[in-house]
Design a protein around this motif. Structure first.
Motif, PDB file in Angstrom:
ATOM      1  N   UNK A 299      52.533  42.203  40.613  1.00 35.78           N
ATOM      2  CA  UNK A 299      52.273  40.921  41.228  1.00 35.78           C
ATOM      3  C   UNK A 299      51.863  39.828  40.882  1.00 35.78           C
ATOM      4  N   UNK A 300      50.007  40.265  40.406  1.00 32.22           N
ATOM      5  CA  UNK A 300      49.556  39.156  40.240  1.00 32.22           C
ATOM      6  C   UNK A 300      49.889  39.718  38.261  1.00 32.22           C
ATOM      7  N   UNK A 301      50.919  40.414  37.757  1.00 33.17           N
ATOM      8  CA  UNK A 301      50.660  39.844  36.121  1.00 33.17           C
ATOM      9  C   UNK A 301      51.524  38.824  36.495  1.00 33.17           C
ATOM     10  N   UNK A 302      53.337  39.526  37.573  1.00 34.14           N
ATOM     11  CA  UNK A 302      53.718  38.883  37.618  1.00 34.14           C
ATOM     12  C   UNK A 302      53.241  36.952  37.556  1.00 34.14           C
ATOM     13  N   UNK A 303      52.885  36.348  38.463  1.00 32.69           N
ATOM     14  CA  UNK A 303      52.163  35.454  38.871  1.00 32.69           C
ATOM     15  C   UNK A 303      51.609  34.427  37.674  1.00 32.69           C
ATOM     16  N   UNK A 304      50.658  35.704  36.830  1.00 34.35           N
ATOM     17  CA  UNK A 304      49.759  34.848  35.968  1.00 34.35           C
ATOM     18  C   UNK A 304      50.598  35.011  34.797  1.00 34.35           C
ATOM     19  N   UNK A 331      47.842  37.150  27.253  1.00 36.41           N
ATOM     20  CA  UNK A 331      47.939  36.922  28.815  1.00 36.41           C
ATOM     21  C   UNK A 331      47.895  35.177  28.766  1.00 36.41           C
ATOM     22  N   UNK A 332      47.232  35.535  30.058  1.00 40.29           N
ATOM     23  CA  UNK A 332      47.434  33.886  30.598  1.00 40.29           C
ATOM     24  C   UNK A 332      46.155  32.940  30.097  1.00 40.29           C
ATOM     25  N   UNK A 333      46.570  32.563  28.770  1.00 40.25           N
ATOM     26  CA  UNK A 333      45.375  31.735  27.808  1.00 40.25           C
ATOM     27  C   UNK A 333      46.184  30.920  27.130  1.00 40.25           C
ATOM     28  N   UNK A 334      45.258  29.546  26.712  1.00 45.68           N
ATOM     29  CA  UNK A 334      46.892  28.161  26.235  1.00 45.68           C
ATOM     30  C   UNK A 334      45.436  27.736  25.300  1.00 45.68           C
ATOM     31  N   UNK A 335      45.216  27.747  24.401  1.00 47.06           N
ATOM     32  CA  UNK A 335      44.519  27.202  23.511  1.00 47.06           C
ATOM     33  C   UNK A 335      45.170  26.280  22.815  1.00 47.06           C
TER      34      UNK A 335
END
Length: 405
Positions: A299-304, A331-335
């Protein structure tokens, strides 16, 4: 268990504060994560009730502190699926962990040997190997980064040879969010009997640090990126290697016998733990891992990932914004960069609106040069971030663009 972001946020006291008169929106999680109350309580409890040096005292507090300290080691062992508890070495963080390995490597390499690193490495996972090669006469080879921000696997294949003695790569790029195929890369290196180190500073924070599954020889990460305190870290290494790996620091705890002429070293894990450790922080680190491991990771990964998908959609719709790093697996990074202003200006103006991000080269100057940018604005999400915060980020970015135009 289901994932409830509201309930999660309530466990993090810092998320309720204001910055510059605005509610804090913390989007700098790749730099460090915030700490749940249970971790803060564990640190306070140690200093309030159990403060003592470990392993050395012949009294109740020393025994209690030692018990909690070693229980935290057991927690880390389970978290990373290490075969043996004595393979889990306490350090001050990923950087020290890598330096312990690099120090030993310097004396184990020789002229004609080759070390492979990557073009997306954090400086801590690049400069160390540069120095090891400089001291030993070995040659450093680099896996390049593609336009999408991925490691070029074809080039990696071509670099491997009988001369390859050591290979190091990040589990996840701190600057781009790229998830590297560490299991397959390790398997390739192992065909040439090379030692493999995985920089897990970003990977461990998402629960992916299964060292037996990966098959590597060393895995390193920091406590503060896994919701624990700063000044803590882990070096995991195979016992068969660590038992004979050259020591780095000498002093108390890491010795077995000492005379005025010579000394011998202690058994694992203590041979690499010279001096008084950061006992309270290590105990709190264990509590952080225990807290994190109890979550529903799916659930954590789906949320991220949902946060990343939504932010990427808004970024692609934002005129003048260019995402740096579009790997298939992230992963949940936007550069990103904007067509106006320097990343530092973006960060400064967002901060005035209560939004915390990271700007600069992210300790990855060669990677920034690869993409021909001075740096990026990096937004990194954690399990406590929300879609409303992403909306607020892009509303703020519109104001930033107007101010910088």
């Amino acid at each position: 268990m289901s994932f409830d972001v509201v309930a999660i946020r309530e466990q993090f006291p810092i998320l309720s504060r204001s910055v510059n008169g605005k509610p804090l929106i913390y989007l700098d999680n790749a730099a460090t994560t915030q700490k749940p109350q249970c971790v803060i309580d564990a640190l306070v409890d140690y200093y309030s009730n159990s403060n003592s040096n470990v392993h050395r005292g012949a009294h109740f507090l020393a025994d209690e502190a030692t018990q909690h300290f070693e229980q935290a080691r057991d927690t880390i062992q389970k978290f990373i699926n290490a075969p043996k508890r004595e393979e889990v070495i306490w350090t001050t963080g990923t950087t020290e962990s890598i330096n312990i390995v690099a120090n030993g490597l310097s004396s184990l390499l020789s002229s004609g040997d080759e070390v492979i690193a990557t073009g997306m490495d954090h400086h801590a996972n690049l400069v160390t190997w540069q120095e090891a090669c400089r001291k030993s006469g070995a040659t450093l080879k680099i896996i390049p980064v593609t336009d999408a921000g991925e490691l070029d696997q074809d080039v990696f294949d071509s670099l491997l040879s009988e001369k390859t003695k050591f290979v190091a790569f990040p589990h996840v790029s701190n600057a781009l969010g790229t998830i590297n195929p560490v299991k397959s890369m390790t398997a390739k290196a192992k065909r040439f009997n090379a030692w493999v180190l995985v920089d897990g500073a970003q990977g461990a924070a998402h629960g992916w640090a299964d060292v037996q599954e990966i098959g590597c020889d060393f895995y390193v990460f920091s406590g503060h990126k896994v919701y624990g305190p700063m000044g803590t870290g882990i070096l995991w290494g195979r016992a068969s290697l660590l038992e004979n790996w050259p020591v780095w620091r000498t002093g108390g705890e890491m010795i077995s016998t000492v005379t005025l002429q010579k000394s011998t070293w202690n058994v694992l894990p203590y041979r690499f733990e010279a001096g008084t450790p950061n006992v309270g922080a290590a105990i709190a680190f264990g509590k952080a891992v225990e807290w994190f491991a109890d979550l529903d990771h799916k659930a954590v990964i789906e949320h991220e990932m949902a946060l990343l998908a939504y932010a990427t959609k808004l970024a692609n719709e934002f005129e003048g914004l260019t995402i740096i790093g579009n790997a298939q697996h992230k992963i949940s990074v936007l550069s990103f960069v904007l067509d106006v202003g320097h990343p530092a200006d973006i960060g400064f103006l967002l901060d005035k609106q209560g939004i915390a991000i990271r700007t600069g080269d992210h300790c990855a100057q060669p990677l920034m040069a690869r993409f021909n940018v001075p740096g990026t604005a990096r937004v990194s999400f954690a399990l406590y971030n929300t879609f409303d915060e992403i909306d607020a980020l892009f509303t703020a970015l519109k104001k930033v663009k107007v101010m910088l135009s």
